[in-house]
Each structure stands twice: as structure tokens, then as C-alpha cells.
Motif scaffolding. Structure first.
Motif, PDB file in Angstrom:
ATOM      1  N   LEU A  85      -7.616   4.122   3.385  1.00 25.34           N
ATOM      2  CA  LEU A  85      -7.794   2.786   2.823  1.00 25.34           C
ATOM      3  C   LEU A  85      -7.414   2.756   1.346  1.00 25.34           C
ATOM      4  CD1 LEU A  85      -8.823  -0.124   3.120  1.00 25.34           C
ATOM      5  CD2 LEU A  85     -11.127   0.726   2.574  1.00 25.34           C
ATOM      6  N   LEU A  86      -7.840   3.763   0.595  1.00 23.04           N
ATOM      7  CA  LEU A  86      -7.518   3.816  -0.834  1.00 23.04           C
ATOM      8  C   LEU A  86      -6.022   4.023  -1.065  1.00 23.04           C
ATOM      9  CD1 LEU A  86     -10.524   5.939  -2.172  1.00 23.04           C
ATOM     10  CD2 LEU A  86     -10.162   3.476  -2.408  1.00 23.04           C
ATOM     11  N   ILE A  87      -5.394   4.824  -0.209  1.00 19.07           N
ATOM     12  CA  ILE A  87      -3.939   5.005  -0.319  1.00 19.07           C
ATOM     13  C   ILE A  87      -3.237   3.667  -0.102  1.00 19.07           C
ATOM     14  CG2 ILE A  87      -1.924   6.098   0.743  1.00 19.07           C
ATOM     15  CD1 ILE A  87      -3.805   8.471   1.424  1.00 19.07           C
ATOM     16  N   LEU A  88      -3.691   2.922   0.889  1.00 26.33           N
ATOM     17  CA  LEU A  88      -3.108   1.610   1.167  1.00 26.33           C
ATOM     18  C   LEU A  88      -3.309   0.659  -0.004  1.00 26.33           C
ATOM     19  CD1 LEU A  88      -1.705  -0.236   3.221  1.00 26.33           C
ATOM     20  CD2 LEU A  88      -3.973  -0.836   4.115  1.00 26.33           C
ATOM     21  N   VAL A  89      -4.504   0.695  -0.584  1.00 29.42           N
ATOM     22  CA  VAL A  89      -4.790  -0.149  -1.744  1.00 29.42           C
ATOM     23  C   VAL A  89      -3.821   0.165  -2.881  1.00 29.42           C
ATOM     24  CG1 VAL A  89      -6.472  -0.542  -3.590  1.00 29.42           C
ATOM     25  CG2 VAL A  89      -7.209  -0.574  -1.203  1.00 29.42           C
ATOM     26  N   ASN A  90      -3.576   1.436  -3.098  1.00 33.45           N
ATOM     27  CA  ASN A  90      -2.649   1.823  -4.170  1.00 33.45           C
ATOM     28  C   ASN A  90      -1.210   1.438  -3.841  1.00 33.45           C
ATOM     29  OD1 ASN A  90      -3.736   3.702  -6.572  1.00 33.45           O
ATOM     30  ND2 ASN A  90      -5.059   3.964  -4.783  1.00 33.45           N
ATOM     31  N   ALA A  99      -9.171   6.263  -8.649  1.00 33.25           N
ATOM     32  CA  ALA A  99      -8.508   6.606  -9.905  1.00 33.25           C
ATOM     33  C   ALA A  99      -7.693   7.881  -9.761  1.00 33.25           C
ATOM     34  CB  ALA A  99      -9.547   6.764 -11.013  1.00 33.25           C
ATOM     35  N   GLY A 100      -8.198   8.823  -8.941  1.00 31.98           N
ATOM     36  CA  GLY A 100      -7.466  10.066  -8.716  1.00 31.98           C
ATOM     37  C   GLY A 100      -6.128   9.827  -8.037  1.00 31.98           C
ATOM     38  N   ILE A 101      -6.131   8.968  -7.016  1.00 34.56           N
ATOM     39  CA  ILE A 101      -4.875   8.645  -6.328  1.00 34.56           C
ATOM     40  C   ILE A 101      -3.932   7.917  -7.273  1.00 34.56           C
ATOM     41  CG2 ILE A 101      -3.842   7.329  -4.440  1.00 34.56           C
ATOM     42  CD1 ILE A 101      -6.449   7.767  -2.887  1.00 34.56           C
ATOM     43  N   LEU A 102      -4.483   6.948  -7.996  1.00 33.00           N
ATOM     44  CA  LEU A 102      -3.666   6.158  -8.914  1.00 33.00           C
ATOM     45  C   LEU A 102      -3.010   7.032  -9.974  1.00 33.00           C
ATOM     46  CD1 LEU A 102      -2.791   3.331  -9.971  1.00 33.00           C
ATOM     47  CD2 LEU A 102      -4.867   3.358 -11.371  1.00 33.00           C
ATOM     48  N   SER A 103      -3.821   7.871 -10.637  1.00 32.59           N
ATOM     49  CA  SER A 103      -3.291   8.675 -11.740  1.00 32.59           C
ATOM     50  C   SER A 103      -2.450   9.843 -11.252  1.00 32.59           C
ATOM     51  CB  SER A 103      -4.431   9.170 -12.627  1.00 32.59           C
ATOM     52  OG  SER A 103      -5.380   9.888 -11.862  1.00 32.59           O
ATOM     53  N   SER A 104      -2.883  10.528 -10.184  1.00 33.37           N
ATOM     54  CA  SER A 104      -2.123  11.695  -9.723  1.00 33.37           C
ATOM     55  C   SER A 104      -0.757  11.292  -9.181  1.00 33.37           C
ATOM     56  CB  SER A 104      -2.909  12.449  -8.645  1.00 33.37           C
ATOM     57  OG  SER A 104      -3.125  11.645  -7.511  1.00 33.37           O
ATOM     58  N   SER A 105      -0.663  10.134  -8.545  1.00 27.54           N
ATOM     59  CA  SER A 105       0.635   9.698  -8.008  1.00 27.54           C
ATOM     60  C   SER A 105       1.619   9.378  -9.118  1.00 27.54           C
ATOM     61  CB  SER A 105       0.447   8.473  -7.116  1.00 27.54           C
ATOM     62  OG  SER A 105      -0.035   7.364  -7.872  1.00 27.54           O
ATOM     63  N   ARG A 106       1.121   9.145 -10.341  1.00 25.32           N
ATOM     64  CA  ARG A 106       2.026   8.831 -11.463  1.00 25.32           C
ATOM     65  C   ARG A 106       2.669  10.082 -12.043  1.00 25.32           C
ATOM     66  NH1 ARG A 106       0.469   4.624  -8.755  1.00 25.32           N
ATOM     67  NH2 ARG A 106       0.773   2.623  -9.832  1.00 25.32           N
ATOM     68  N   TYR A 107       2.140  11.254 -11.705  1.00 22.98           N
ATOM     69  CA  TYR A 107       2.741  12.476 -12.244  1.00 22.98           C
ATOM     70  C   TYR A 107       4.080  12.793 -11.579  1.00 22.98           C
ATOM     71  CZ  TYR A 107      -1.047  13.506 -15.395  1.00 22.98           C
ATOM     72  OH  TYR A 107      -1.928  13.441 -16.451  1.00 22.98           O
ATOM     73  N   SER A 119      13.999   9.997  -5.888  1.00 24.99           N
ATOM     74  CA  SER A 119      13.283   9.140  -4.943  1.00 24.99           C
ATOM     75  C   SER A 119      11.816   8.957  -5.334  1.00 24.99           C
ATOM     76  CB  SER A 119      13.363   9.737  -3.533  1.00 24.99           C
ATOM     77  OG  SER A 119      12.800  11.041  -3.510  1.00 24.99           O
ATOM     78  N   LEU A 120      11.247   9.929  -6.045  1.00 23.81           N
ATOM     79  CA  LEU A 120       9.840   9.840  -6.423  1.00 23.81           C
ATOM     80  C   LEU A 120       9.591   8.822  -7.529  1.00 23.81           C
ATOM     81  CD1 LEU A 120       8.800  13.606  -6.303  1.00 23.81           C
ATOM     82  CD2 LEU A 120       8.127  11.801  -4.730  1.00 23.81           C
ATOM     83  N   SER A 121      10.639   8.360  -8.192  1.00 24.90           N
ATOM     84  CA  SER A 121      10.476   7.341  -9.231  1.00 24.90           C
ATOM     85  C   SER A 121      10.946   5.972  -8.766  1.00 24.90           C
ATOM     86  CB  SER A 121      11.233   7.738 -10.505  1.00 24.90           C
ATOM     87  OG  SER A 121      12.605   7.905 -10.247  1.00 24.90           O
ATOM     88  N   SER A 122      11.271   5.853  -7.491  1.00 24.55           N
ATOM     89  CA  SER A 122      11.685   4.552  -6.966  1.00 24.55           C
ATOM     90  C   SER A 122      10.466   3.650  -6.824  1.00 24.55           C
ATOM     91  CB  SER A 122      12.380   4.725  -5.613  1.00 24.55           C
ATOM     92  OG  SER A 122      11.498   5.310  -4.674  1.00 24.55           O
ATOM     93  N   VAL A 123      10.637   2.387  -7.174  1.00 22.30           N
ATOM     94  CA  VAL A 123       9.549   1.410  -7.146  1.00 22.30           C
ATOM     95  C   VAL A 123       9.841   0.369  -6.075  1.00 22.30           C
ATOM     96  CG1 VAL A 123       8.302  -0.338  -8.484  1.00 22.30           C
ATOM     97  CG2 VAL A 123       9.075   1.769  -9.584  1.00 22.30           C
ATOM     98  N   SER A 124       8.845   0.067  -5.279  1.00 20.51           N
ATOM     99  CA  SER A 124       8.998  -0.895  -4.193  1.00 20.51           C
ATOM    100  C   SER A 124       9.280  -2.291  -4.742  1.00 20.51           C
ATOM    101  CB  SER A 124       7.722  -0.923  -3.342  1.00 20.51           C
ATOM    102  OG  SER A 124       7.732  -2.017  -2.457  1.00 20.51           O
ATOM    103  N   ASP A 125      10.300  -2.936  -4.209  1.00 22.26           N
ATOM    104  CA  ASP A 125      10.607  -4.307  -4.619  1.00 22.26           C
ATOM    105  C   ASP A 125       9.504  -5.271  -4.196  1.00 22.26           C
ATOM    106  OD1 ASP A 125      13.020  -3.502  -5.688  1.00 22.26           O
ATOM    107  OD2 ASP A 125      14.130  -3.846  -3.820  1.00 22.26           O
ATOM    108  N   GLY A 135       5.930  -3.436  -6.049  1.00 21.42           N
ATOM    109  CA  GLY A 135       6.003  -3.021  -7.446  1.00 21.42           C
ATOM    110  C   GLY A 135       5.298  -1.722  -7.729  1.00 21.42           C
ATOM    111  N   THR A 136       5.164  -0.851  -6.716  1.00 22.72           N
ATOM    112  CA  THR A 136       4.489   0.443  -6.889  1.00 22.72           C
ATOM    113  C   THR A 136       5.428   1.578  -6.476  1.00 22.72           C
ATOM    114  OG1 THR A 136       3.554   0.269  -4.654  1.00 22.72           O
ATOM    115  CG2 THR A 136       2.194  -0.509  -6.483  1.00 22.72           C
ATOM    116  N   PRO A 137       5.218   2.787  -7.023  1.00 15.56           N
ATOM    117  CA  PRO A 137       6.036   3.946  -6.624  1.00 15.56           C
ATOM    118  C   PRO A 137       5.614   4.452  -5.243  1.00 15.56           C
ATOM    119  CG  PRO A 137       4.397   4.626  -8.228  1.00 15.56           C
ATOM    120  CD  PRO A 137       4.261   3.137  -8.102  1.00 15.56           C
ATOM    121  N   VAL A 138       6.147   3.855  -4.212  1.00 16.15           N
ATOM    122  CA  VAL A 138       5.690   4.096  -2.842  1.00 16.15           C
ATOM    123  C   VAL A 138       5.842   5.553  -2.439  1.00 16.15           C
ATOM    124  CG1 VAL A 138       6.098   3.534  -0.411  1.00 16.15           C
ATOM    125  CG2 VAL A 138       6.117   1.719  -2.137  1.00 16.15           C
TER     126      VAL A 138
END
Length: 725
Positions: A129-134, A282-290, A303-309, A312-315
Motif C-alpha cells: 500500500l505504501l509503495i502504491l502511495v509513493n 518516509a523510508g520508501i520516499l527517501s530511499s527511492s530518491r537515492y 531508467s532509474l531517473s525517468s519520471v512518470s508523465d 510525476g514520480t520516479p516509478v
């Protein structure tokens, strides 16, 4: 470009830091640490808080110097280069992923006190659920975060204040029963409790008066949280019978049941669920930004820096992080998750401390508004104690840290290095220090001087080649008013008596000494001649040098044949065992050389090669050119540092140095009269089989210089030079 408004005051900074810390550190880890250290777990929390101080100070300093950058990875990558940036990025990513998994695996048991459900499926469901939210881009608002912090502090404050009267001093008996090892192991385990202390640095651009509020916010929240942790754990241990909550999945709720009843349990459950879900999100949010940030810097696939149209998130980055989180929840025990989370955080905090040293000592623009006190001892203390903690955390933590480090290095070598041409300020700082040390070595070598040089002639080589060797030796010793000793070494079979053969040789050839000593007037220094007969020429040369206090041996060599490369060559043995410097000459003639080339492989020139080249150029009123590889892939910073080194080298010598001639496979701009270069660790295989520094065919005599064994740089220094140059 629109800039972020600086509207976060000190209270907001404190709320962000405190909210980032309070979670699994107090609701889960006390029971796990209690099982390791007993009542000394109280001291473990205090010690962990103190050991975080160096990293907190270092992060505060870097945040005020680079308030727009944000992120531990950014600071380490800019300070220490892509290699350690890769290690830090991957390590922080895993640390935050493990922390998120720990929050869910440890938070769900509190929820299950209200609902009778299986633990892992619920944890996996919440993670999904949290992954989906992010993925769809929902974020916590600042008010929600402040609300969670208020609820947590209220519940924990009620627990501590309401339970304190029930503390039994007998529960603290055998405080150090598990010894210093247990205390350090528990300290390492709970270290991750303070991981969020520097999170505010990621929003440094939005903090008003950052030079004041960032350090106060970080250090103030650390002090507050440390006191809170110690107080709550002290109460928790003091109100429960020894061993009753060690290993419990819900230690704070169990303790609240003893003193506050059902109302206290409900309050603790509410606070724990809010805190741990907030921490996991917060862990998912911040760790996925690394992975996202590393991809933008070229350290990870694009591909890891691609943002969903759509969202608007790095899927891709969030999906990868989520997959790691689900695997951890499904397969890794909670104690191992906690150990690995702390181990990676200790590694990253250690790198933060080193990064400050890199920025301070480097050549990059660095002007922090706040500077860490007790520099650099505070940073050294933080790095050293971090390593000490890692060694006490057991096999799982050590192996995890080792695997991540080795894996990151392999990834850097295979993927990053061919694509990224960037380096950190630490590399340049080390390079400049290595260059300064090399210049000091040149000055020391000049003071030592060459007062007596042995020209070793193992066989008849012709009068012209004899003269060339003696003339070269004379120029080398001229600055020190030295003398040349030319010796012809004759090797005879083992069966032949040495004395009789020597007499025959002496009577049949008396022209050698006369011919050599006649060169004294021509070369302008004292030249002596001698003959030695032996059964083993290489040992005879070394023994003669030892017995006559020779400073350098000069001998002619020829390119090694394949057999000599495989089995060794006598002159190779001399170069490795001589008690003095050895100069091996590829003798194509020597005629008052004015243009002397000093050839290197891009690292600082060997001190002895510099002194030999300088002596020859000075004796012939000549000049020196520097040959070094065409570093097409080097950075501008690297080029600038090397230019500064060569300028300083020019000032050290008494002969002119022409602007460095860059050589490539295509040849050189100006043919030299003599070329001087360094040998490869005293082994001719490097110089003649291509393992040593390559130079174009100069078409002139080449001198390869091997310093005496005790003056050769140690392996560690050579590896360091190779790394930074």
C-alpha cells in the motif's frame, strides 16, 4: 528559476529531525538490545547518541556550505568522488530500505494487539500500500508530520511520567553482566535509532537563517531524542521483571500494561502505529530518491531517473526500492534487518565525517557558515568509533557491510568509471599532498648526493661505449665533486682458481686501467679503474659496492630476450639487491646532452630520476623537458594540480625546465639527447617487457633509475599514487 522560500524556522527544523528519529528506535529495538546487553541497554542508547555527534556536526557544516544540495549522497559524492559516492549512495539506499522494513515488521505487532491477523502478510500488505502511495505521488504534509510527532511525544511522555514511580532498582542489578562486548554490540544495534537526525539537511534550502537553525536543529533534536530514549528505556527496564520483555515484539506496550493499564496500552499502540507507518513511508520516499539521484549523476542506469508523465514520480526507482523492501520483509529476520540497517548507517556516517575533511583540505570552493569544533579530531573520532562498532556487531552486519562495499566497488568499476569523468575534492587534496611529499623527497635526494659512482663493465664493450658510460657517470657525480670508479668484472668457471686467473688477466691486458684513468682530464672528475675476477659477476658487483661505499652503480644493459624475461637476468638481480642506487643505461652514445627528458607515467617523478636528470642537464648547460602521458580522460582539476606540481618542481631544480611535452603513441615534438626514467619496483621486467611506463622510442641513450632498496616507496604509497593520479 523559481527559488524555494526560506520559511522553516527552528521549531520546524526540530520537529523534522525529532520526527525522523522517533520510531523503531524506541518501539522495537529496546527489546532486541536488552537481549544482547541486559540493563546496560540504557547506556547503549546514551553511547549511540554521543557517537552520532561527530556526524551531526559534520552534516551541519556541509549543509551550511551547500544549503541547496541536500542529501548525504550528494555531500559524499562531491567530497570524495564517484567511487565513494557510489558506495555511499548504495549504502544509504539499503540503510533506508532496511529501516523502512524494520518499521513495518516491528510496527505490525502493535497493530496485531488489536487485530488477530498473521504478521508477515499484514506487513507485506502495508508495504504494498505504501509503495502504491509513493508511486501515485501522495506525500505527507507538514501538518501531518507535526501531528504525528505531537501524538508520539504525548504518548511517550505519559508512559515515562506515569511509569516512573513504579521503577524497581533491583531490575538494574548485574548492569554489565554481558560485558563491554555486549554493550558495544547493543550500541551498534540501536545506532539506527538516530539515523534521521540529519534529515533536515535535505531541506536546508528552505530553512531560514540556516547557519544558525540547521546546527541548532540537528544538535538540539539529537540531545532531546537521546535524553528521551535513555529516560524511556530506563523506565522500561525498571518497571519490568528482568528478562520479561527481552526479545518482545511490542516492548513498550508490554511495559505500559504493567503500570498504565489498557488506556496506556491503547495510547502506546496508537503512537507506535502512527510513528512506524510514518517512518516506513518516509523510508520508501527517501530511499527511492537515492537511485534516482545516482542515475542523474551517471552512477546508475538512466531508467532509474525517468519520471512518470502521469504521476510525476520516479516509478522505476520506487518500484526497485519497493521490491527490495518486500524481499526484506518476507525473508529476513527482524534482528538481522535491524543489524544491517545500523551497519549501513554507521558506514554512511563514517563517510560523512571523512567528507568534511575532504572539503576542508581540498581545493574546491567551500565556505560553511557553521564549522565543526575540534576539527579534525571530532571527525577522526567519529570515523574510528564507527569502524569499532562495526567489528562488534556480529557476522551478519560485517558481511552485509562488506558485500555492499565490494558490490558497489565492482559496480563502479564495471559501469560508472567508463562513463563518468568526475572526481571529489578529497582525491585532489590527496593528490596535492602526494605531490608535496614528492617534492620533499627530491630535496632530500639532492642533499644526499652521489659522491662515488661505480661503472660496472662485465665484459669488453668497446672503447666508445666505455667512454660514454664514464662520461655519463662523471656528469652524475659532478654536482657533489664526486669520483668515478670504473671496474671490469670478469666471470670465470667455478673450477678455475681466482688468483691464478687474475694474474693472467692482469699480465695480458694492462691497457684497461691506463685507458680509463686517462679519461680523468676529458670528463673533468677523478676517474679510477680496477678489475675484479669472480665466479659470479652479479654478486661481485654488489659486494664491491658494499665494500667501497658506492652511492650508485651504473651499468649497461641490453633489451631482455624472452628467456631472460622468464628466468630473470643478472643485472635484474643487481637492481633488486644493490645497497645503493642503480642506473641502467641503454647505451646509444653520450655526447654533451643539452636536451634531457624526464619521462614518467603521470604520477610524481621519482626523486632519483629528477636528481640524475638535473645533474646531467646542469653539467652540460642544458635544460629538462617533462614527458608524461596524454591524459585525455583526466579532469580539468587533475590537470591544474599536475601543472602546479610541475611548476613547483621547476623551482626546486637549478636548471631550466621547458613546458611539459605531452607524449602519445604518435611520438614527440622535440627529439631529446638523453632520456631518464624510473624503473618498475626494481624489476627489469617492468622496464623492458612493457609493464613499466611506456615512452616513444626517443632515439637516444636511455637511463633507467632504480633507487636503493630501502629508499623505494612502500607498496601502499605506490597504490595511492596510482589511485589519485
Amino acid at each position: 528559476m523559481k527559488e524555494l522560500e526560506r520559511d522553516l524556522g527552528l521549531p520546524s527544523v526540530l520537529a523534522i529531525s525529532i520526527g525522523a528519529m522517533i520510531g523503531s528506535g524506541i518501539f522495537i529495538l529496546p527489546a532486541l538490545a536488552l537481549k544482547i546487553a541486559g540493563p546496560a541497554v540504557i547506556l547503549a542508547y546514551l553511547l549511540a547518541g554521543l557517537l552520532v555527534v561527530p556526524a551531526a556536526l559534520s552534516k551541519s557544516e556541509m549543509a551550511t556550505a551547500m544549503p541547496e544540495a541536500g542529501g548525504t549522497y550528494i555531500y559524499i559524492e562531491r567530497g570524495m568522488g564517484p567511487l565513494l559516492g557510489t558506495v555511499a549512495g548504495v549504502g544509504t539506499w539499503f540503510s533506508l530500505s532496511f529501516k523502512g522494513a524494520l518499521a513495518l515488521v516491528g510496527g505490525v505487532p502493535y497493530l496485531l494487539l488489536l487485530l488477530d491477523l498473521p504478521l508477515k502478510p499484514v506487513a507485506l500488505g502495508l508495504a504494498g500500500l505504501l509503495i502504491l502511495v509513493n508511486l501515485i505521488g501522495a506525500k505527507q504534509t507538514g501538518r501531518l508530520q507535526v501531528g504525528i510527532v505531537v501524538v508520539m511525544l504525548a504518548a511517550l511522555g505519559w508512559f515515562a511520567a506515569g511509569s516512573a514511580p513504579g521503577v524497581q532498582s533491583s531490575n538494574y542489578a548485574d548492569f554489565f553482566a554481558d560485558g563491554i562486548g555486549g554493550l558495544l554490540a547493543a550500541t551498534g544495534l540501536v545506532f539506527v535509532s538516530y539515523a534521521g537526525v540529519t534529515k533536515v539537511a535535505s531541506v536546508a534550502e528552505e530553512v531560514e537563517n540556516p547557519s544558525r537553525n540547521i546546527p541548532l536543529g540537528i544538535l538540539g533534536s539529537l540531545a532531546f531524542t537521546t535524553v528521551l530514549y535513555v529516560a524511556i528505556v530506563a523506565v522500561l527496564v525498571g518497571i519490568t521483571d528482568p528478562g520479561t520483555i527481552a526479545g518482545s515484539l511490542t516492548p513498550v506496550a508490554d511495559a505500559a500494561q504493567v503500570t498504565l493499564g489498557e488506556a496506556g496500552v491503547v495510547a502506546v499502540i496508537l503512537a507506535a502505529i502512527l510513528a512506524l507507518i510514518s517512518t516506513a513511508n518516509a523510508g520508501i520516499l527517501s530511499s527511492s530518491r537515492y537511485p534516482f539521484a545516482m542515475s542523474r549523476d551517471g552512477l546508475a542506469p538512466p531508467s532509474l531517473s525517468s519520471v512518470s508523465d502521469r504521476f510525476g514520480t520516479p516509478v522505476t526507482s520506487i518500484t526497485l526500492t519497493g521490491a527490495v523492501l518486500l524481499v526484506l520483509i518476507a525473508f529476513v529476520p527482524i534482528l538481522d534487518i535491524a543489524k544491517l540497517a545500523s551497519a549501513f548507517q554507521i558506514m554512511v556516517f563514517g563517510l560523512i565525517n571523512v567528507a568534511v575533511v575532504a572539503f576542508r583540505e581540498g581545493n574546491a570552493e567551500y565556505d560553511p557558515a557553521f564549522t565543526s569544533p575540534l576539527y579534525p579530531w571530532m571527525q577522526v573520532f567519529g570515523a574510528v568509533t564507527g569502524v569499532l562498532l562495526l567489528t562488534q556487531m556480529g557476522t551478519v552486519a560485517l558481511l552485509g557491510a562488506l558485500v555492499i562495499t565490494v558490490g558497489s566497488v565492482v559496480w563502479y568499476a564495471a559501469y560508472v568509471r567508463p562513463r563518468v569523468r568526475r572526481e571529489g575534492v578529497a582525491t585532489d587534496a590527496i593528490r596535492r599532498q602526494v605531490g608535496r611529499n614528492a617534492l620533499t623527497d627530491v630535496a632530500d635526494a639532492t642533499k644526499d648526493g652521489t659522491h662515488q659512482i661505480l661503472v660496472a663493465l662485465p665484459k669488453e664493450i668497446g672503447h666508445d661505449r666505455e667512454r660514454a658510460l664514464v662520461a655519463l657517470a662523471a656528469d652524475v657525480v659532478r654536482p657533489d665533486d664526486g669520483r668515478v670508479v670504473a671496474v671490469r668484472f670478469e666471470e670465470i668457471p667455478d673450477q678455475a682458481p681466482l688468483t691464478e686467473t687474475a694474474a693472467v688477466q692482469s699480465s695480458t691486458d694492462i691497457s684497461f686501467e691506463t685507458r680509463i684513468e686517462a679519461l680523468t682530464d676529458e670528463v673533468g672528475v677523478d676517474v679510477e679503474a680496477d678489475e675484479v675476477v669472480s665466479h659470479d659477476t652479479k654478486h661481485a658487483i654488489v659486494n664491491f659496492a658494499e665494500g667501497h661505499e658506492i652511492d650508485a652503480i651504473l651499468a649497461e644493459h641490453e633489451p631482455l630476450r624472452l628467456r631472460s624475461r622468464l628466468l630473470g637476468d643478472p643485472v635484474d638481480w643487481v637492481a633488486r639487491h644493490a645497497p645503493c642506487n642503480v642506473l641502467l643505461v641503454d647505451n646509444l652514445g653520450y655526447d654533451d646532452p643539452e636536451h634531457v627528458v624526464l619521462a614518467g607515467d603521470g604520477t610524481p617523478f621519482s626523486p632519483r630520476t629528477v636528481t640524475v636528470a638535473g645533474a646531467v642537464a646542469s653539467a652540460n648547460d642544458g635544460y629538462i623537458s617533462l614527458w608524461y602521458p596524454d591524459g585525455a580522460d583526466t579532469t580539468e582539476q587533475h590537470r591544474t594540480t599536475m601543472d602546479d606540481y610541475r611548476t613547483d618542481l621547476s623551482e626546486t631544480l637549478s636548471v631550466p625546465i621547458r613546458s611539459g611535452t605531452v607524449w602519445t603513441d604518435g611520438g614527440t615534438q622535440s627529439p631529446p639527447d638523453l632520456l631518464v626514467r624510473s624503473g618498475d619496483d626494481g624489476r627489469l621486467r617492468g622496464a623492458f617487457s612493457g609493464d613499466g611506463p611506456f615512452v616513444p622510442n626517443p632515439g637516444c641513450t636511455t637511463v633507467t633509475v632504480y633507487p636503493r632498496v630501502d629508499r623505494r616507496p612502500p607498496l601502499g604509497r605506490r597504490l595511492l599514487e596510482r589511485f589519485v593520479f
